[in-house]
Design an enzyme around this catalytic site. Structure first.
Site, PDB file in Angstrom:
ATOM      1  N   GLU A  99      -1.469  25.104   1.060  1.00 44.20           N
ATOM      2  CA  GLU A  99      -0.101  24.680   1.356  1.00 44.20           C
ATOM      3  C   GLU A  99       0.893  25.801   1.076  1.00 44.20           C
ATOM      4  O   GLU A  99       0.728  26.550   0.115  1.00 44.20           O
ATOM      5  CB  GLU A  99       0.244  23.446   0.513  1.00 44.20           C
ATOM      6  CG  GLU A  99      -0.610  22.240   0.864  1.00 44.20           C
ATOM      7  CD  GLU A  99      -0.361  21.052  -0.059  1.00 44.20           C
ATOM      8  OE1 GLU A  99       0.520  21.153  -0.945  1.00 44.20           O
ATOM      9  OE2 GLU A  99      -1.028  20.024   0.104  1.00 44.20           O
ATOM     10  N   SER A 149     -16.848   7.246  -7.807  1.00 43.40           N
ATOM     11  CA  SER A 149     -16.003   7.702  -8.902  1.00 43.40           C
ATOM     12  C   SER A 149     -16.882   8.424  -9.896  1.00 43.40           C
ATOM     13  O   SER A 149     -18.104   8.520  -9.709  1.00 43.40           O
ATOM     14  CB  SER A 149     -15.288   6.503  -9.549  1.00 43.40           C
ATOM     15  OG  SER A 149     -14.126   6.906 -10.238  1.00 43.40           O
ATOM     16  N   ARG A 150     -16.277   8.966 -10.952  1.00 43.08           N
ATOM     17  CA  ARG A 150     -17.078   9.690 -11.933  1.00 43.08           C
ATOM     18  C   ARG A 150     -18.117   8.790 -12.580  1.00 43.08           C
ATOM     19  O   ARG A 150     -19.181   9.238 -12.980  1.00 43.08           O
ATOM     20  CB  ARG A 150     -16.169  10.304 -13.003  1.00 43.08           C
ATOM     21  CG  ARG A 150     -15.437  11.539 -12.538  1.00 43.08           C
ATOM     22  CD  ARG A 150     -14.534  12.104 -13.609  1.00 43.08           C
ATOM     23  NE  ARG A 150     -13.406  11.231 -13.897  1.00 43.08           N
ATOM     24  CZ  ARG A 150     -12.410  11.527 -14.728  1.00 43.08           C
ATOM     25  NH1 ARG A 150     -12.433  12.671 -15.378  1.00 43.08           N
ATOM     26  NH2 ARG A 150     -11.426  10.682 -14.922  1.00 43.08           N
ATOM     27  N   LEU A 204     -11.625   5.922  -7.763  1.00 41.05           N
ATOM     28  CA  LEU A 204     -11.052   4.584  -7.949  1.00 41.05           C
ATOM     29  C   LEU A 204     -10.261   4.547  -9.254  1.00 41.05           C
ATOM     30  O   LEU A 204     -10.511   3.737 -10.137  1.00 41.05           O
ATOM     31  CB  LEU A 204     -12.147   3.522  -7.940  1.00 41.05           C
ATOM     32  CG  LEU A 204     -11.676   2.106  -7.613  1.00 41.05           C
ATOM     33  CD1 LEU A 204     -11.241   2.006  -6.162  1.00 41.05           C
ATOM     34  CD2 LEU A 204     -12.771   1.074  -7.893  1.00 41.05           C
ATOM     35  N   GLY A 205      -9.295   5.459  -9.344  1.00 41.19           N
ATOM     36  CA  GLY A 205      -8.379   5.462 -10.476  1.00 41.19           C
ATOM     37  C   GLY A 205      -7.152   4.634 -10.149  1.00 41.19           C
ATOM     38  O   GLY A 205      -7.203   3.667  -9.385  1.00 41.19           O
ATOM     39  N   SER A 206      -6.035   5.026 -10.713  1.00 38.23           N
ATOM     40  CA  SER A 206      -4.795   4.280 -10.528  1.00 38.23           C
ATOM     41  C   SER A 206      -4.415   4.161  -9.049  1.00 38.23           C
ATOM     42  O   SER A 206      -4.041   3.087  -8.571  1.00 38.23           O
ATOM     43  CB  SER A 206      -3.666   4.969 -11.302  1.00 38.23           C
ATOM     44  OG  SER A 206      -2.427   4.379 -11.034  1.00 38.23           O
ATOM     45  N   ILE A 207      -4.510   5.272  -8.315  1.00 40.96           N
ATOM     46  CA  ILE A 207      -4.161   5.259  -6.888  1.00 40.96           C
ATOM     47  C   ILE A 207      -5.235   4.538  -6.084  1.00 40.96           C
ATOM     48  O   ILE A 207      -4.939   3.666  -5.257  1.00 40.96           O
ATOM     49  CB  ILE A 207      -3.963   6.690  -6.368  1.00 40.96           C
ATOM     50  CG1 ILE A 207      -2.728   7.314  -7.025  1.00 40.96           C
ATOM     51  CG2 ILE A 207      -3.819   6.702  -4.848  1.00 40.96           C
ATOM     52  CD1 ILE A 207      -2.594   8.808  -6.788  1.00 40.96           C
ATOM     53  N   HIS A 260       2.668  16.897   2.270  1.00 39.78           N
ATOM     54  CA  HIS A 260       2.479  16.596   0.847  1.00 39.78           C
ATOM     55  C   HIS A 260       3.671  15.816   0.288  1.00 39.78           C
ATOM     56  O   HIS A 260       4.287  16.212  -0.709  1.00 39.78           O
ATOM     57  CB  HIS A 260       2.245  17.873   0.046  1.00 39.78           C
ATOM     58  CG  HIS A 260       1.539  17.629  -1.264  1.00 39.78           C
ATOM     59  ND1 HIS A 260       0.757  18.570  -1.875  1.00 39.78           N
ATOM     60  CD2 HIS A 260       1.497  16.530  -2.077  1.00 39.78           C
ATOM     61  CE1 HIS A 260       0.276  18.080  -3.013  1.00 39.78           C
ATOM     62  NE2 HIS A 260       0.718  16.833  -3.155  1.00 39.78           N
ATOM     63  N   ALA A 298       3.431  12.212   0.041  1.00 37.46           N
ATOM     64  CA  ALA A 298       3.015  10.840  -0.271  1.00 37.46           C
ATOM     65  C   ALA A 298       3.636  10.346  -1.574  1.00 37.46           C
ATOM     66  O   ALA A 298       3.910   9.156  -1.728  1.00 37.46           O
ATOM     67  CB  ALA A 298       1.497  10.760  -0.347  1.00 37.46           C
ATOM     68  N   GLY A 312      -5.305  13.036  -1.872  1.00 36.32           N
ATOM     69  CA  GLY A 312      -5.639  13.603  -3.179  1.00 36.32           C
ATOM     70  C   GLY A 312      -5.114  15.018  -3.297  1.00 36.32           C
ATOM     71  O   GLY A 312      -3.929  15.244  -3.549  1.00 36.32           O
ATOM     72  N   ARG A 313      -5.982  15.983  -3.095  1.00 32.63           N
ATOM     73  CA  ARG A 313      -5.612  17.393  -3.059  1.00 32.63           C
ATOM     74  C   ARG A 313      -6.353  18.033  -1.895  1.00 32.63           C
ATOM     75  O   ARG A 313      -7.490  17.679  -1.579  1.00 32.63           O
ATOM     76  CB  ARG A 313      -5.988  18.108  -4.362  1.00 32.63           C
ATOM     77  CG  ARG A 313      -5.049  17.834  -5.525  1.00 32.63           C
ATOM     78  CD  ARG A 313      -3.687  18.490  -5.326  1.00 32.63           C
ATOM     79  NE  ARG A 313      -2.837  18.397  -6.503  1.00 32.63           N
ATOM     80  CZ  ARG A 313      -2.008  17.406  -6.754  1.00 32.63           C
ATOM     81  NH1 ARG A 313      -1.936  16.394  -5.901  1.00 32.63           N
ATOM     82  NH2 ARG A 313      -1.249  17.415  -7.840  1.00 32.63           N
TER      83      ARG A 313
END
Length: 323
Positions: free
Chosen positions: A269, A182-183, A160-163, A287, A289, A239-240
């Protein structure tokens, strides 16, 4: 012109970031050392042309670690066009006194939009319906299989960061109950916090991956999480790729252990598992987004602003303080 270029501050670019597809926005302000255009092997190019370069512009495709830093004794700043930092050895940069700046929140709105688009596509089967029509199946087979609505779905957000916050705000408009992992718990939000990703998945209809890739998050989404998400659950990853154990995801989709997936990122990828290509309940994108015309323009301006700040001995605009 050549005299003027010699007066410009040196900027090393080893591999061209995506920004360079649309021209070089840095050439007017910096003497760009374009390593990828040189016939020399990279170590030879760097020792010949870049030993005095104080600044490196890179994307996630360039690994910045001890081996590269050894070849750049004058390097004092790395400016990366990505928000993610898993390609940069931050402790090693810190040890050598090399500052790092990233893309900050430039891409956050675009990635949040893409996450919602993927979720809607998987649920409403937009891409599958498009293929159904283009293949001429509508007049032959009649009604297309029903999709499902997004409104009211329970959504778990991992990161739940900026994105992640922007994804949550968009989902509020759909009346979706939102929870997150989240962390650490964020006192500024009222969404329920789950310290355990399996428990979050078990209480979600849709699990959206928005976190960064770290040693702690690599393969965080594995078999146990996917089983907890269940046969009616949907996974969205913006994310990744390596945050998800891709082999387990493929098996879960093939066996029907989860309902579907929307994936913008992949573990190796640009290679995508063949099994995913034939599944109608999976939406794939390469990739992209983060990439819009607007975000590229904003990114170029931010990268230039960070570099100008560095060369003016001013604070970086989007410094990476500590990771």
């Amino acid at each position: 012109m050549e005299m003027r270029r010699r007066d410009l501050p040196q900027l090393l670019v080893i591999e061209p970031p995506g920004l360079f597809r649309y021209g070089d926005p840095f050439a007017a302000k910096f003497a760009v050392l374009r390593a990828w255009e040189s016939p020399l092997p990279l170590p030879a190019f760097l020792s010949t042309h870049a030993r005095s370069a104080p600044a490196l512009l890179c994307s996630a495709a360039t690994r910045v670690a001890a081996g590269l830093l050894d070849l750049l004794p004058s390097l004092r700043v790395v400016v990366t066009t990505s928000a993610g930092l898993n390609h940069i050895d931050l402790p090693e940069c810190r040890r050598r006194g090399v500052a790092v700046a990233n893309a900050g929140e430039v891409f956050s709105d675009d990635v949040a939009d893409a996450a919602i688009a993927l979720a809607l596509d998987v649920l409403r089967r937009v891409s599958a319906a498009d293929r159904f029509v283009r293949r001429g199946l509508w007049p032959k087979e009649g009604d297309f299989a029903l999709g499902s609505k997004l409104v009211g779905k329970r959504v778990g957000i991992v990161g739940l960061g900026s994105i992640g916050l922007r994804v949550a705000k968009r989902l509020e408009a759909f009346g979706c109950p939102i929870s997150y992992n989240s962390r650490a718990k964020k006192p500024s939000v009222s969404y329920p916090f789950y310290g355990n990703v399996c428990e979050l998945a078990a209480d979600s209809d849709i699990l959206i991956i928005c976190c960064a890739l770290t040693e702690q998050t690599r393969h965080m989404i594995g078999k146990s999480v996917l089983l907890a998400l269940g046969k009616d659950g949907i996974l969205i990853n913006v994310g990744r790729g390596a945050i998800v154990d891709e082999k387990e995801l493929v098996q879960s989709l093939v066996r029907g252990e989860i309902r579907g997936a929307g994936l913008d990122v992949f573990e190796n990828e640009p290679n995508v598992p063949d099994e995913l290509l034939s599944l109608d309940n999976v939406v794939l994108s390469p990739h992209v987004a983060v990439f819009t015309k607007e975000s590229f323009q904003d990114l170029a301006e931010l990268m230039i602003a960070n570099l100008e700040a560095f060369f003016s001995n001013a604070p970086l605009i989007t410094p990476v303080i500590d990771e």
